[in-house]
Design a protein around this motif. Sequence first.
Motif, short mmCIF file in Angstrom:
data_model
loop_
_atom_site.label_atom_id
_atom_site.label_comp_id
_atom_site.label_asym_id
_atom_site.label_seq_id
_atom_site.Cartn_x
_atom_site.Cartn_y
_atom_site.Cartn_z
N LEU A 3 1.10 -1.28 -0.02
CA LEU A 3 -0.18 0.00 0.16
C LEU A 3 0.79 1.13 -0.13
N GLN A 4 0.58 2.37 -0.82
CA GLN A 4 1.32 3.51 -1.12
C GLN A 4 0.37 4.67 -1.02
N ALA A 5 0.47 5.42 0.25
CA ALA A 5 -0.38 6.56 0.11
C ALA A 5 0.17 7.77 -0.25
N SER A 6 -0.55 8.69 -0.71
CA SER A 6 0.10 10.01 -1.06
C SER A 6 -0.97 11.01 -1.07
N GLY A 7 -0.71 12.17 -1.42
CA GLY A 7 -1.69 13.24 -1.73
C GLY A 7 -1.65 14.25 -0.28
N GLY A 8 -0.86 13.97 0.74
CA GLY A 8 -0.95 14.83 1.74
C GLY A 8 -0.41 16.19 1.52
N GLY A 9 -0.18 17.23 2.48
CA GLY A 9 0.22 18.49 2.26
C GLY A 9 -0.31 19.40 3.29
N LEU A 10 -0.04 20.80 2.84
CA LEU A 10 -0.48 21.72 3.80
C LEU A 10 -1.78 22.49 3.09
N VAL A 11 -2.67 22.80 3.89
CA VAL A 11 -3.91 23.26 3.37
C VAL A 11 -4.26 24.07 4.53
#
Length: 123
Positions: A3-11
């Motif tokens: 499993l490879q999660a992505s898409g996080g960031g500062l908002v």
Amino acid sequence: VQLQASGGGLVQAGGSLRLSCDMSGRTYYNYIMGWFRQALGKEREFVAAIPWNGGSTTYGDSVKGRFTISRDNVKNTLYLQMNSLKPEDTAVYYCAARRGTFITVGPSDYLYWGQGTLVTVSS
């Protein structure tokens, strides 16, 4: 199972993000896919889950009405659409998987985990 999660960031508060979890290594028939999060100094918390075969979704109380979990069986990808984000949503978000046909919310029920992606919501 990978499993490879992505898409996080500062908002900023009130904004939106969409997390993705790419899944490989096998087929996921009769698996439950979930999202969890862990804020600094806190225990891992259930966010949402969905049966890979289809069916009802389940959400944690703190995200109901704001987050939506979905999956793309063709792309083998799990998503978490996060709207109306709040500073208290700041955490590392993990995707996870377990064999089964009914949703459970305990982190220990899930055998497979992605590496996590950091979401930071500023006020």
